[in-house]
Design a protein around this motif. Structure first.
Motif, PDB file in Angstrom:
ATOM      1  N   ALA A 399      -0.597  10.009 -17.471  1.00 42.76           N
ATOM      2  CA  ALA A 399      -0.390  11.114 -16.531  1.00 42.76           C
ATOM      3  C   ALA A 399      -0.924  10.771 -15.146  1.00 42.76           C
ATOM      4  CB  ALA A 399      -1.047  12.384 -17.061  1.00 42.76           C
ATOM      5  N   GLN A 400      -2.076  10.105 -15.095  1.00 44.87           N
ATOM      6  CA  GLN A 400      -2.647   9.731 -13.804  1.00 44.87           C
ATOM      7  C   GLN A 400      -1.784   8.694 -13.086  1.00 44.87           C
ATOM      8  OE1 GLN A 400      -6.482   8.512 -15.174  1.00 44.87           O
ATOM      9  NE2 GLN A 400      -7.164  10.619 -15.547  1.00 44.87           N
ATOM     10  N   ALA A 401      -1.239   7.752 -13.847  1.00 44.89           N
ATOM     11  CA  ALA A 401      -0.334   6.770 -13.245  1.00 44.89           C
ATOM     12  C   ALA A 401       0.961   7.440 -12.802  1.00 44.89           C
ATOM     13  CB  ALA A 401      -0.055   5.644 -14.237  1.00 44.89           C
ATOM     14  N   LEU A 402       1.454   8.388 -13.601  1.00 38.36           N
ATOM     15  CA  LEU A 402       2.656   9.133 -13.233  1.00 38.36           C
ATOM     16  C   LEU A 402       2.425   9.924 -11.950  1.00 38.36           C
ATOM     17  CD1 LEU A 402       5.531  10.106 -14.075  1.00 38.36           C
ATOM     18  CD2 LEU A 402       4.402  11.980 -15.285  1.00 38.36           C
ATOM     19  N   GLN A 403       1.253  10.463 -11.828  1.00 40.93           N
ATOM     20  CA  GLN A 403       0.892  11.223 -10.627  1.00 40.93           C
ATOM     21  C   GLN A 403       1.042  10.345  -9.379  1.00 40.93           C
ATOM     22  OE1 GLN A 403      -3.380  12.092 -10.124  1.00 40.93           O
ATOM     23  NE2 GLN A 403      -2.804  14.258  -9.921  1.00 40.93           N
ATOM     24  N   ALA A 404       0.575   9.106  -9.475  1.00 44.24           N
ATOM     25  CA  ALA A 404       0.688   8.181  -8.337  1.00 44.24           C
ATOM     26  C   ALA A 404       2.140   7.809  -8.080  1.00 44.24           C
ATOM     27  CB  ALA A 404      -0.150   6.931  -8.608  1.00 44.24           C
ATOM     28  N   SER A 405       2.908   7.645  -9.159  1.00 49.48           N
ATOM     29  CA  SER A 405       4.313   7.264  -9.006  1.00 49.48           C
ATOM     30  C   SER A 405       5.121   8.354  -8.315  1.00 49.48           C
ATOM     31  CB  SER A 405       4.913   6.947 -10.383  1.00 49.48           C
ATOM     32  OG  SER A 405       6.284   6.609 -10.282  1.00 49.48           O
ATOM     33  N   VAL A 406       5.035   9.569  -8.813  1.00 50.71           N
ATOM     34  CA  VAL A 406       5.877  10.631  -8.257  1.00 50.71           C
ATOM     35  C   VAL A 406       5.428  11.043  -6.858  1.00 50.71           C
ATOM     36  CG1 VAL A 406       6.559  11.465 -10.526  1.00 50.71           C
ATOM     37  CG2 VAL A 406       4.598  12.533  -9.357  1.00 50.71           C
ATOM     38  N   ALA A 407       4.192  10.720  -6.500  1.00 50.16           N
ATOM     39  CA  ALA A 407       3.744  10.993  -5.130  1.00 50.16           C
ATOM     40  C   ALA A 407       4.606  10.224  -4.132  1.00 50.16           C
ATOM     41  CB  ALA A 407       2.271  10.622  -4.969  1.00 50.16           C
ATOM     42  N   GLU A 408       5.047   9.029  -4.533  1.00 51.53           N
ATOM     43  CA  GLU A 408       5.909   8.246  -3.656  1.00 51.53           C
ATOM     44  C   GLU A 408       7.240   8.940  -3.412  1.00 51.53           C
ATOM     45  OE1 GLU A 408       4.810   5.345  -2.115  1.00 51.53           O
ATOM     46  OE2 GLU A 408       3.036   6.311  -2.957  1.00 51.53           O
ATOM     47  N   GLY A 409       7.675   9.744  -4.384  1.00 55.62           N
ATOM     48  CA  GLY A 409       8.935  10.466  -4.257  1.00 55.62           C
ATOM     49  C   GLY A 409       8.781  11.848  -3.668  1.00 55.62           C
ATOM     50  N   GLY A 410       7.577  12.189  -3.215  1.00 65.75           N
ATOM     51  CA  GLY A 410       7.406  13.464  -2.532  1.00 65.75           C
ATOM     52  C   GLY A 410       6.841  14.583  -3.376  1.00 65.75           C
ATOM     53  N   PHE A 411       6.203  14.263  -4.494  1.00 63.50           N
ATOM     54  CA  PHE A 411       5.646  15.304  -5.370  1.00 63.50           C
ATOM     55  C   PHE A 411       4.121  15.252  -5.364  1.00 63.50           C
ATOM     56  CE2 PHE A 411       9.923  14.800  -6.936  1.00 63.50           C
ATOM     57  CZ  PHE A 411      10.297  16.094  -7.268  1.00 63.50           C
ATOM     58  N   ASP A 412       3.537  16.434  -5.406  1.00 64.72           N
ATOM     59  CA  ASP A 412       2.087  16.574  -5.571  1.00 64.72           C
ATOM     60  C   ASP A 412       1.861  17.082  -6.993  1.00 64.72           C
ATOM     61  OD1 ASP A 412      -0.613  17.019  -5.417  1.00 64.72           O
ATOM     62  OD2 ASP A 412      -0.446  18.788  -4.120  1.00 64.72           O
ATOM     63  N   LEU A 413       1.617  16.162  -7.916  1.00 66.08           N
ATOM     64  CA  LEU A 413       1.514  16.491  -9.335  1.00 66.08           C
ATOM     65  C   LEU A 413       0.071  16.822  -9.689  1.00 66.08           C
ATOM     66  CD1 LEU A 413       3.142  16.627 -12.013  1.00 66.08           C
ATOM     67  CD2 LEU A 413       2.438  14.254 -12.424  1.00 66.08           C
ATOM     68  N   LYS A 414      -0.132  18.060 -10.143  1.00 64.44           N
ATOM     69  CA  LYS A 414      -1.444  18.480 -10.605  1.00 64.44           C
ATOM     70  C   LYS A 414      -1.480  18.356 -12.122  1.00 64.44           C
ATOM     71  CE  LYS A 414      -4.619  22.431 -10.904  1.00 64.44           C
ATOM     72  NZ  LYS A 414      -4.818  23.880 -10.631  1.00 64.44           N
ATOM     73  N   ILE A 415      -2.491  17.689 -12.665  1.00 64.23           N
ATOM     74  CA  ILE A 415      -2.609  17.441 -14.106  1.00 64.23           C
ATOM     75  C   ILE A 415      -3.599  18.430 -14.708  1.00 64.23           C
ATOM     76  CG2 ILE A 415      -3.280  15.759 -15.858  1.00 64.23           C
ATOM     77  CD1 ILE A 415      -2.579  13.570 -13.765  1.00 64.23           C
TER      78      ILE A 415
END
Length: 542
Positions: A399-415
């Motif tokens: 989930a933490q790695a996914l958070q970094a990945s989707v940030a590149e696409g414009g998402f602020d992912l809260k886990i």
């Protein structure tokens, strides 16, 4: 790939390496050799003993009608046999049935021969009448998770003690495969009458073992059933499933001998455990997937009529597509799981006869296009998404790695980490925006698709509704022609990847480790750890 994403993954990798220094594997996974385990067979084994399994998550209720947990399947495999089972080659074979079903030429009548002369663990006779009672419960109980798996049934009858007949409104090809899982588990009618909705607190079935007790969040114990029809080939006295959510603790207990088997071994631990001469690694490909379910309409609970959710993520497929394009699937599995797992973009397992280039196709990692889609949808960037996830180490790491990945696409992912059992409840109630959870998979793709994506299904946790997808999946279920079904599932995957109600992320390998002091432990591609016929080797009783 931006420096920010690479830096985040580097920090993650550093944390992993500090913990255990795993061996890195090359891409392609050619060094991963399947080992499903082998039956005891003619080997000399000890009689008796208690086997302890370290279970990575607590099962939900031990009720095959309402359960949605893989870990419940582990326990139920020892106490609740099915009409059919899978063998090591993923072939459906009879278990409580006497042969594969006979299907009428029009596909509307399915006749199943069943065993007679055997009994449930409480001594109640097993016959077709008992089978019909269980199947009707699976199909009609309001809280059932099995209804959609069983197809459009018109009626279920037992014309004689040795045969059960399912009458269908329309042909339903996946029924045999469905009856090789929880829909085919048969419960004692006496126990059902006595316990009703509380059957899962005191389950009674036909199996090599029978239920003894459950200590919530701690353990589940079963003991050998002397009434079992094949009791001569049941060797252990008891099995205790000890709940051990921490992967490091499971690994330490394997090494110390406090437990003899553990499931869901972390890729961070498996290489070191494989080098231990007292341990054996079983590994098999998975028929399932891991993914992120996006809530598009589950407001009042799963199975209830869907309602609009007034957020861009729920109402606008462009936002969901952007999220999918922002997932760097290959880099994530290689970094987080040391190349043990594979990217997944589809609910159709690639090793099944129904896989095709269309179902295997994977959206590219394209964060630039993801941001363009968000801009077209008119949403703020970064766009916030809250995702609930199991609080196990590997899931949080991903989930933490996914958070970094989707940030590149414009998402602020809260886990938001939660207990696994709580996550199962959250998905049923619909109290989530995004939820990261997997499915262990079935051999027929209908159970990987219709259950989760058909309008109104008891497993459609995201509340997704598409008449076009409903039609494709229904047509696929009505034909027995493999080529036709393959084409239809390919079309279905293309539609799913346009709408993205579930963003598929990776496909794991089933990694199980057991002590060399025991034999007969088996794990097939359905993910179930089979302990029913296991045994200690001579002079090795626990």
């Amino acid at each position: 790939m931006s420096p920010r994403f690479l830096a985040a993954l580097a920090l993650l990798a550093a944390a992993v390496l500090t913990a255990c220094v795993p061996v890195q594997h090359s891409a392609g996974h050619s060094e991963h050799h399947d080992d499903f385990g082998t039956p005891v067979g003619a080997r000399t084994v000890a009689r008796g003993g208690e086997l302890v399994m370290g279970l990575s998550s607590e099962p939900d209720r031990l009720d095959p009608t309402t359960s949605s947990s893989l870990y419940t399947r582990y326990v139920m495999s020892t106490i609740c046999e099915k009409l059919y089972d899978l063998d090591a080659s993923s072939t459906v074979v009879p278990q409580l049935a006497t042969a594969l079903p006979t299907i009428s030429p029009d596909g509307l009548t399915v006749t199943i021969g069943v065993r007679t002369g055997i009994v449930f663990a409480d001594g109640t006779p097993f016959d077709a009448g008992a089978v019909a009672i269980s199947l009707r419960r699976h199909y009609t109980l309001k809280t059932s998770q099995r209804t959609s798996e069983m197809g459009p049934i018109a009626s279920i009858e037992a014309p004689d003690p040795a045969h059960v007949v399912l009458h269908y409104k329309r042909p339903f090809a996946p029924i045999t495969a469905a009856l090789a899982d929880r829909a085919g588990m048969i419960m004692s009618p006496a126990a059902l009458a006595r316990e009703g909705d509380n059957f899962g607190d005191h389950p009674v079935c036909v199996g090599p073992f029978k239920f003894v007790e459950r200590v919530p969040q701690t353990s589940i114990t079963v003991e050998r059933d002397p009434r079992y029809y094949d009791a001569a080939n049941v060797h252990l006295d008891r099995i205790t499933y000890r709940i051990m959510a921490d992967a490091n603790i499971r690994a330490a207990n394997l090494r110390s001998g406090d437990i003899q088997v553990a499931d869901t071994i972390s890729p961070q631990d498996v290489d070191a455990l494989a080098k231990d001469p007292g341990l054996k690694v079983l590994q098999s490909p998975s028929l399932g997937y891991q993914g992120v379910t996006l809530n598009t309409g589950n407001v009042d609970g799963v199975g209830k009529p869907t309602k609009p959710i007034d957020t861009p993520l729920a109402r606008d497929p462009r936002v969901r597509e952007a999220f999918s394009l922002a997932v760097d699937r290959q880099t994530l599995v290689d970094t987080v799981f040391n190349n043990w797992f594979d990217p997944a973009c589809s609910p159709v397992a690639p090793q099944t006869p129904y896989a095709s280039p269309a179902s295997n196709a994977c959206p590219p990692f394209d964060p630039v296009r993801a941001r363009q889609l968000l801009a077209e949808a008119g949403v703020p960037i970064p766009y916030p998404v809250t995702m609930q996830v199991s609080n196990t180490q590997d899931q949080l790491r991903y989930a933490q790695a996914l958070q970094a990945s989707v940030a590149e696409g414009g998402f602020d992912l809260k886990i938001v980490p939660v207990e696994y059992s709580t996550l199962l409840d959250v998905q049923k109630r619909g109290t989530f925006e995004a939820l990261m959870l997997g499915w262990s998979g079935r051999i027929d793709p209908d159970a990987n698709t219709s259950r989760f994506l058909t309008t109104g299904s008891g497993g459609n946790y995201g509340g997704f509704s598409s008449s076009a997808l409903d039609d494709l999946l229904a047509r696929a279920s009505r034909t027995t022609d493999t080529a036709a079904r393959t084409e239809l599932y390919g079309q279905a995957v293309r539609l799913i990847q346009q709408q993205n109600p579930i963003v598929y992320t990776y496909r794991l390998r089933n990694l199980t480790v057991h002590s060399t002091r025991v034999a007969g432990i088996e794990v097939y591609s359905d993910g179930v750890v089979r302990l029913g016929k296991a045994a200690f080797l001579p002079d090795q009783e626990g």
